[in-house]
Scaffold this motif. Sequence first.
Motif, PDB file in Angstrom:
ATOM      1  N   LEU A  94       0.867  -1.172   0.000  1.00 11.15           N
ATOM      2  CA  LEU A  94       0.000   0.000   0.000  1.00 11.15           C
ATOM      3  C   LEU A  94       0.909   1.229   0.000  1.00 11.15           C
ATOM      4  O   LEU A  94       1.551   1.514   1.012  1.00 11.15           O
ATOM      5  N   PRO A  95       0.980   1.928  -1.133  1.00 12.95           N
ATOM      6  CA  PRO A  95       1.890   3.078  -1.210  1.00 12.95           C
ATOM      7  C   PRO A  95       1.546   4.187  -0.217  1.00 12.95           C
ATOM      8  O   PRO A  95       2.433   4.882   0.266  1.00 12.95           O
ATOM      9  N   GLY A  96       0.273   4.349   0.102  1.00 14.29           N
ATOM     10  CA  GLY A  96      -0.129   5.444   0.988  1.00 14.29           C
ATOM     11  C   GLY A  96      -0.243   6.743   0.211  1.00 14.29           C
ATOM     12  O   GLY A  96      -0.102   6.780  -1.006  1.00 14.29           O
ATOM     13  N   MET A 106      -6.390   5.042   5.483  1.00 11.57           N
ATOM     14  CA  MET A 106      -6.100   3.627   5.241  1.00 11.57           C
ATOM     15  C   MET A 106      -4.711   3.208   5.727  1.00 11.57           C
ATOM     16  O   MET A 106      -4.393   2.023   5.713  1.00 11.57           O
ATOM     17  N   SER A 107      -3.868   4.162   6.130  1.00  9.31           N
ATOM     18  CA  SER A 107      -2.529   3.798   6.619  1.00  9.31           C
ATOM     19  C   SER A 107      -2.000   4.900   7.524  1.00  9.31           C
ATOM     20  O   SER A 107      -1.572   5.948   7.066  1.00  9.31           O
ATOM     21  N   LEU A 108      -2.045   4.628   8.831  1.00  4.75           N
ATOM     22  CA  LEU A 108      -1.659   5.639   9.812  1.00  4.75           C
ATOM     23  C   LEU A 108      -0.742   5.068  10.886  1.00  4.75           C
ATOM     24  O   LEU A 108      -0.861   3.908  11.271  1.00  4.75           O
ATOM     25  N   ASN A 120       4.035   1.066   2.480  1.00  2.00           N
ATOM     26  CA  ASN A 120       3.768  -0.103   3.320  1.00  2.00           C
ATOM     27  C   ASN A 120       4.016  -1.373   2.515  1.00  2.00           C
ATOM     28  O   ASN A 120       3.479  -1.536   1.420  1.00  2.00           O
ATOM     29  N   ARG A 121       4.816  -2.250   3.091  1.00  3.91           N
ATOM     30  CA  ARG A 121       5.074  -3.566   2.510  1.00  3.91           C
ATOM     31  C   ARG A 121       4.909  -4.584   3.626  1.00  3.91           C
ATOM     32  O   ARG A 121       5.664  -4.565   4.595  1.00  3.91           O
ATOM     33  N   ILE A 122       3.908  -5.428   3.463  1.00  2.00           N
ATOM     34  CA  ILE A 122       3.605  -6.431   4.481  1.00  2.00           C
ATOM     35  C   ILE A 122       3.791  -7.808   3.849  1.00  2.00           C
ATOM     36  O   ILE A 122       3.099  -8.152   2.892  1.00  2.00           O
ATOM     37  N   THR A 123       4.730  -8.568   4.400  1.00  7.65           N
ATOM     38  CA  THR A 123       4.983  -9.923   3.925  1.00  7.65           C
ATOM     39  C   THR A 123       4.479 -10.904   4.973  1.00  7.65           C
ATOM     40  O   THR A 123       4.840 -10.810   6.147  1.00  7.65           O
ATOM     41  N   VAL A 124       3.648 -11.828   4.539  1.00  3.64           N
ATOM     42  CA  VAL A 124       3.129 -12.874   5.421  1.00  3.64           C
ATOM     43  C   VAL A 124       4.131 -14.030   5.351  1.00  3.64           C
ATOM     44  O   VAL A 124       4.222 -14.722   4.347  1.00  3.64           O
ATOM     45  N   VAL A 125       4.882 -14.201   6.421  1.00  2.00           N
ATOM     46  CA  VAL A 125       5.998 -15.145   6.442  1.00  2.00           C
ATOM     47  C   VAL A 125       5.537 -16.561   6.746  1.00  2.00           C
ATOM     48  O   VAL A 125       5.959 -17.516   6.082  1.00  2.00           O
TER      49      VAL A 125
END
Length: 168
Positions: A94-96, A106-108, A120-125
Amino acid sequence: MSGRAAEAGRCGGRFVLHRFNGAEVYRIASADIWVSVAEGSEGPVTLWFEILADSDGARRCEDTADLGMAPSAEVGIELPDVDVDALVGRELVLPGVRSDDEDSCMSLLYYCEHQPLRDNRITVVSRDGDRFWLRWTAVTEDVNYYDGSKPPTRVEIEGAFLFKRASG
């Protein structure tokens, strides 16, 4: 052990703010994931990530040590649908917002004030039942200087997030 300390121990992981003058390191008090579906909607769903750092035992920078604050963050990523069983291995981005003048609901990041999280970079490990181990990175304005006079703060989160069932 207090309730918050016990929960932090169950969550595992850490919440780090890489600031211009050093790193602030926090344990995680709570971390959740859930899917939000607009009532009566057949359109996209929003996959929400929320995290709260524990203020106890935090390592803070000199300029914020006396504030006693602990950050929290939230990001909502719209997706066509969500298959919880297919999350492991995915990177969600999500670039924000581009500027602080835009709506960033949406991103705070919350600290003394709230401010937008960008890149925002979210990796589900991995996954263990309803707990998902995530790596989440983002950038934001410095948490103690809201005038743009300091370099951006890099946010680094790694920990177990509890998946809660859908809301709508």
